[in-house]
Design a protein around this motif. Sequence first.
Motif, short mmCIF file in Angstrom:
data_model
loop_
_atom_site.label_atom_id
_atom_site.label_comp_id
_atom_site.label_asym_id
_atom_site.label_seq_id
_atom_site.Cartn_x
_atom_site.Cartn_y
_atom_site.Cartn_z
N GLY A 14 0.80 -1.22 0.00
CA GLY A 14 0.00 0.00 0.00
C GLY A 14 0.84 1.27 0.00
N THR A 46 3.29 3.83 -1.80
CA THR A 46 3.55 4.22 -3.19
C THR A 46 4.64 5.29 -3.27
N GLU A 88 3.66 1.04 -6.59
CA GLU A 88 3.46 0.56 -5.23
C GLU A 88 4.56 -0.44 -4.89
N GLN A 90 6.48 -0.64 5.24
CA GLN A 90 5.47 0.18 5.91
C GLN A 90 6.07 0.96 7.09
#
Length: 425
Positions: free
Chosen positions: A275, A277, A342, A364
């Motif tokens: 998720g 990008t 992504e 992340q």
Amino acid sequence: MNTLRHDDASAAEFRDALVDTLLANKMITSPVVERAFRTVPRHLFVAEGTPLDVTYNVDQSVAIKRDPDGVIISSTSAAYIQARMIEQAELGPGMSVLEIGSGGFNAALLAEVVGPDGQVVSVDIDPEVTDRASELLDATGYGSRVTVVQADAENPLPGLDEPVDAILVTVGAWDLAPAWLEHLSEGGRIVVPLRMNGITRVICFRREGDHLVSTSAEVAGFVPMQGRGARDERVFLLPDRNGHHVKLRFEEDVSADVSLLDGVLATERTEVWSGVTIKHGVSFADLHLWFAALLPGFCKLAVDEGTDMAAERKGWFPFGVVRGDSFAYLAVRPVPEGGGVEFGARAYGVHGEAAAAAMVEQIQAWDRQGRDVEPTFAYWPTGSQRPEFGKDTAVLVKTHGLTTIAWPSAADAAAGQGALHNPEK
């Protein structure tokens, strides 16, 4: 010696254009470095016949010597990183500097920057390189201003009796030799392309008591150190069904049993997406460093032509992680409507999804806490008084000490990801 003499006016035009670019991009920030780059004829230090547009390219190195396999083992570094390293060292008139890794051109720049009252010593392990550097420095009028020494700089240099104000290391170093610190004055600066688990940053360290702290860092690559300071990678070959190989390259010691990966490329590939990008054309070199510091089992990848991975080269990057009998590597996929890509991970192996998830978790975490944040580095020689390193500090064990890397907000990331990998624990 390079006997090629391009038309002086033409060479000067290329040289001035290069300096104008370096100034515009803030790679040169001081008048003394600007003057040095406008003065020293770079084209007289590269191989004869090298075109001027190549010689004076802002980000292109020029080979000086190759090994029997054609691998470059000595080069004139790209102009941008030469400028940045001199600026990082904060050199000026009357200062003394030790250059580790000779070529001639950079030493001439240093001589211009420190001036007639300064001191420049340039050392290299290869006698062919030092002979060539001495000849070119003599031919260009810098022979009396630079002392060229043939020696392995891992050892203390004879005749260098007084500590120097700065040391510039122009080869990729895995560790800092104790001899370098012996030659560095209190408060002095050492600028070194330091390899940290396969990822290099050109770091300027300032001496503070018994250790070193970073003042700046740049992204660049260098030919590796030779001699006692050399550090070889460990390479493991994973064959595919057609006899081609994926190569896993580890710089740190490999604790896992890599033989568990036998036959892994015959398993079904899996993938996990983050998720996170990034727009096209934006650097994410700080993610590479984040992996190297915080992702246990990190490695770099290379692939033979003919492998499935080679056919998909535009969709992945050569950074991976090994988890037992599986491995994953950094991948990207397009974002709709041309918004960039992504990040994610593709993986092979029975537990490939877990390996990919471990990489995605760090992507992340980087996005939350490390993205666009400058880390700080420190070097703690063996015998130095080290503090208790917190969970916001990654620790890399070297031969002669420890390198630490800290992101200002890494403590919050650690709370969500578990304690950062610390080899001392």
